[in-house]
Design an enzyme around this catalytic site. Structure first.
Site, PDB file in Angstrom:
ATOM      1  N   LYS A  82      -9.919  -3.627   9.384  1.00  0.00           N
ATOM      2  CA  LYS A  82      -9.093  -4.454   8.442  1.00  0.00           C
ATOM      3  C   LYS A  82      -8.943  -5.902   8.234  1.00  0.00           C
ATOM      4  O   LYS A  82      -8.897  -6.349   9.576  1.00  0.00           O
ATOM      5  CB  LYS A  82      -7.708  -3.714   8.108  1.00  0.00           C
ATOM      6  CG  LYS A  82      -7.197  -4.066   6.919  1.00  0.00           C
ATOM      7  CD  LYS A  82      -5.730  -3.565   6.634  1.00  0.00           C
ATOM      8  CE  LYS A  82      -5.038  -3.912   5.392  1.00  0.00           C
ATOM      9  NZ  LYS A  82      -3.664  -3.296   5.229  1.00  0.00           N
ATOM     10  N   SER A 157      -3.261  -0.738   0.904  1.00  0.00           N
ATOM     11  CA  SER A 157      -3.813  -1.928   1.175  1.00  0.00           C
ATOM     12  C   SER A 157      -5.221  -1.948   1.909  1.00  0.00           C
ATOM     13  O   SER A 157      -6.175  -2.651   1.777  1.00  0.00           O
ATOM     14  CB  SER A 157      -2.928  -3.064   1.382  1.00  0.00           C
ATOM     15  OG  SER A 157      -2.779  -2.939   2.827  1.00  0.00           O
ATOM     16  N   SER A 181      -0.166   1.619   3.452  1.00  0.00           N
ATOM     17  CA  SER A 181      -1.471   1.077   3.240  1.00  0.00           C
ATOM     18  C   SER A 181      -2.417   1.951   4.069  1.00  0.00           C
ATOM     19  O   SER A 181      -3.538   1.573   3.739  1.00  0.00           O
ATOM     20  CB  SER A 181      -1.319  -0.188   3.486  1.00  0.00           C
ATOM     21  OG  SER A 181      -0.952  -0.867   2.265  1.00  0.00           O
TER      22      SER A 181
HETATM   23  N1  GLN Z   1       1.662  -0.561  -1.456  1.00  0.00           N
HETATM   24  C1  GLN Z   1       2.684  -1.048  -0.626  1.00  0.00           C
HETATM   25  C2  GLN Z   1       3.110  -2.465  -0.829  1.00  0.00           C
HETATM   26  O1  GLN Z   1       2.221  -2.667  -1.928  1.00  0.00           O
HETATM   27  C3  GLN Z   1       2.408  -0.800   0.776  1.00  0.00           C
HETATM   28  C4  GLN Z   1       1.597  -2.138   1.518  1.00  0.00           C
HETATM   29  C5  GLN Z   1       1.116  -1.693   2.860  1.00  0.00           C
HETATM   30  O2  GLN Z   1       1.520  -0.962   3.392  1.00  0.00           O
HETATM   31  N2  GLN Z   1       0.783  -2.845   3.459  1.00  0.00           N
HETATM   32  O3  GLN Z   1       3.698  -3.163  -0.517  1.00  0.00           O
END
Ligand code: GLN
Length: 492
Positions: A82, A157, A181
Site C-alpha cells: 500500500k 482505503s 481499510s
Molecule cells: N473507511 C474508514 C475511514 O474512512 C476507515 C479508513 C481506514 O481504515 N484507513 O476512515
C-alpha cells in the site's frame, strides 16, 4: 511452468516452488509484472510499478537462495505494498497530491522485514488519499476498479492492495486498517484480510492517519498465507513505542484448525437495520458451517454499537488533523509556486495539496479539539471508547470469537458514495469498533450478494490471531468446493 499457472498459486505455494527449484523468483516476478502490464491499465490497482527494481531484486534473491542464505517460506515471493508504507528510494504518495513527489529516505520496519526475508516488491498500490475513505475513489491518481466487474469500487482505503490480489496482479499484499481499510476491501474483492491486534505490527514508516487506531496487516488468498505474512511482519520494534511483543502464529495449527468445541458470539446489532439481506444470509450460512463443524453459537446484545460511528470519526479526525499538520509545504512533498510569505505558503500548500475528504476530516478534527467543544466531543468520545472496550472484554469472557459481516453491503457502484460522505461513513459500522478496542479481526470470503463477494468478519481476543485465522482456515477447508475466493472473473 506457465505464467498463468504461477498467477493462480498462493504466496506459500510460490515460495515452496521457488525453494524446490521448480520456478525462480525472476520467473514468478515476471509473471506478475506481465499480468500487471496486461490488466492494470483497466483496474488501476497500482500507483507505482517497480519493474526494474523488482526484477533486479528477484535475480539477487534467486542467487541468495541458491547459496542457502535465504531460507524463509516467503523468500522470492512477489508482494504489493500500500502506498502509505514508506519504501526507501521508491515513491510513497499516500495517493495525495501533497506527497506526489515524496521519495522516503528510509524503509518502514515492515519493509525491512520483507526485504530481509527476500520477498520482492512489485509496486505500490492505490488507496484513498491518506487512507481516508472506503472506496479508493478519493485517490489523487484516479480510482481503482473492483476486478469482479459491473463498475464497482474495490472498497477502501486499501482498495489497490485488495484488488491486486483478487485480480492476480500480486499473490499477497500489505494494507493498513484504521477503521476497516484492510477488511472492507478484502470483503468487496473476495480475498482474505487481517487487521492485527494493535501494537503487534510496527507502525514505523506507515504514514500516520490516526495513530491510536492505525495498523498494518496482510491481504492474501487464504488464511494460511495471511498468517505467514503476519508472522514475518509482527514483533516489537524500538522505533515504535506502541509496538508490543507477541507470539508467532503456529502455521500448522492454523492449517489443521478445528472449531469443534469453540464458542461463537453473534452480536444482534451486526444484523440489524441497514444490512443487505443477502449479506446477512451469506454470513449466517457461514456461521452454520461452523456449527456443523462442532462450534456452539450464541446471540448477544451489543447496544454500544449505536455509538460506533460518531466515536470513531471524532477520534480518527482529531488524530488526523494533528498528524497532518506536518504537511506545511516545507518539510515534505508539494510546494506551490509564486508564494509571497510564510502564511500564504501554508495556506496554498494545504489548499492545493489536499483533496476534499482530507480537508473535511482536518476541519472536523480541529472542531472537536477546539476549546469550546473539546469536552462535548473529544472527551466524550474517549469515555465511550472505554465503554466499547468493556463491552468487548465482557463478550470475550464468554466467547472464543465474535462473528458478523464486514460491511452492510457488497461493493458499491463507482461514484455512488462520493457525493454523500455521511452515507460512506455509515458503511464503516461493522469495522470501526474493532480498531477502537484494538482486537484482531479477519475478513473471510463467505458468499455472494448481487453476484459480488461478501466477507464474514471473525473478531478475536487481543493477541489471538491464531484462533481467528484458525476459524478462517477451517471455513476455507470446509467450503473449498465453493471456491468463494477463486471465482474472480479477472483471472479467466
Ligand atoms: N473507511 C474508514 C475511514 O474512512 C476507515 C479508513 C481506514 O481504515 N484507513 O476512515
Amino acid at each position: 511452468m506457465e505464467n498463468t499457472a504461477i498467477l493462480k498459486l498462493s504466496a506459500l505455494e510460490i515460495g515452496k516452488k521457488i525453494k524446490d527449484k521448480e520456478i525462480t523468483s525472476v520467473q514468478a516476478t515476471q509473471a506478475f509484472l506481465d499480468a500487471i502490464d496486461a490488466l492494470d491499465t483497466k483496474y488501476k490497482s497500482y500507483i507505482t510499478v517497480c519493474r526494474d527494481s523488482a526484477l533486479a531484486r528477484a535475480a539477487e534473491v534467486d542467487e541468495l537462495i541458491s547459496q542457502g542464505k535465504l531460507t524463509g517460506d516467503l523468500a522470492g515471493v512477489p508482494i504489493a505494498i500500500k502506498d502509505n508504507i514508506c519504501t526507501k528510494g521508491t515513491l510513497t504518495t499516500c495517493a495525495s497530491k501533497m506527497l506526489s513527489n515524496f521519495v522516503p529516505p528510509y524503509d518502514a520496519t515492515v519493509i525491512s522485514k520483507i526485504n530481509a526475508e527476500g520477498m520482492v516488491i512489485l509496486g505500490k498500490t492505490n488507496m484513498d488519499e491518506f487512507a481516508m475513505g472506503s472506496t479508493t475513489e478519493t485517490s489523487y491518481f484516479g480510482s481503482t476498479l473492483n476486478p469482479w466487474g459491473d463498475n464497482r469500487v474495490p472498497g477502501g482505503s486499501s482498495g489497490g492492495s485488495a484488488a491486486s490480489v483478487a485480480a492476480r496482479l500480486a499473490p499477497i499484499s500489505l494494507g493498513s486498517d484504521t477503521g476497516g481499510s484492510i477488511r472492507q476491501p478484502a470483503s468487496f474483492c473476495g480475498v482474505t484480510g487481517l487487521k492485527p491486534t494493535y501494537g503487534t505490527v510496527s507502525r514505523y514508516g506507515l504514514v500516520a492517519f490516526a495513530s491510536s487506531l492505525d495498523q498494518i496487516g496482510p491481504i492474501g488468498r487464504d488464511a494460511v498465507d495471511v498468517a505467514s505474512l503476519y508472522n514475518l511482519i509482527c514483533g516489537v520494534d524500538e522505533k515504535d513505542q506502541s509496538s508490543t511483543e507477541t507470539n508467532k502464529i503456529d502455521l500448522d495449527k492454523v492449517r489443521d484448525y478445528s472449531v469443534a468445541g469453540k464458542k461463537i458470539g453473534i452480536p444482534e446489532e451486526y444484523f440489524g437495520e441497514g444490512i443487505d439481506p443477502e449479506v446477512k444470509a451469506a454470513v449466517m450460512d457461514a456461521v452454520k458451517v461452523f456449527e456443523s463443524e462442532g462450534a456452539t453459537v450464541e446471540r448477544f446484545a451489543l447496544p454500544i454499537m449505536d455509538y460506533a460511528i460518531p466515536t470513531y470519526y471524532i477520534i480518527a479526525c482529531a488524530e488526523a488533523c494533528s498528524n497532518l499538520s506536518r504537511y506545511d509545504g516545507i518539510k515534505y512533498g508539494f510546494r506551490p509556486e509564486g508564494v509571497e510569505d510564510l502564511g500564504e505558503l501554508y495556506i496554498k500548500s494545504r489548499s492545493e495539496g489536499f483533496g476534499m475528504e482530507v480537508k473535511r476530516r482536518i476541519m472536523i478534527g480541529n472542531f472537536v479539539l477546539s476549546s469550546g467543544y473539546y469536552d462535548a466531543y473529544y472527551n466524550k468520545a474517549l469515555q465511550v471508547k472505554n465503554l466499547i472496550y468493556q463491552a468487548f472484554s465482557e463478550a470475550f469472557t464468554k466467547y472464543d470469537v465474535v462473528i458478523g459481516p464486514v460491511a452492510p453491503t457488497p461493493a458499491l457502484k463507482a461514484g455512488e458514495s462520493l457525493s454523500d460522505p455521511l452515507k460512506m461513513y455509515l458503511g464503516d459500522i461493522c469495522t470501526v469498533l474493532i480498531n477502537i478496542v484494538g482486537v484482531p479481526a479477519v475478513s473471510v470470503p463467505c458468499g455472494f450478494a448481487s453476484g459480488l463477494p461478501v466477507g464474514m468478519q471473525i473478531i478475536g481476543k487481543h493477541y489471538d490471531e491464531e484462533t481467528i485465522l484458525g476459524f478462517a482456515s477451517d471455513f476455507q477447508r470446509a467450503t473449498a468446493d465453493k471456491a468463494y475466493e477463486q471465482q474472480s472473473p479477472a483471472v479467466e
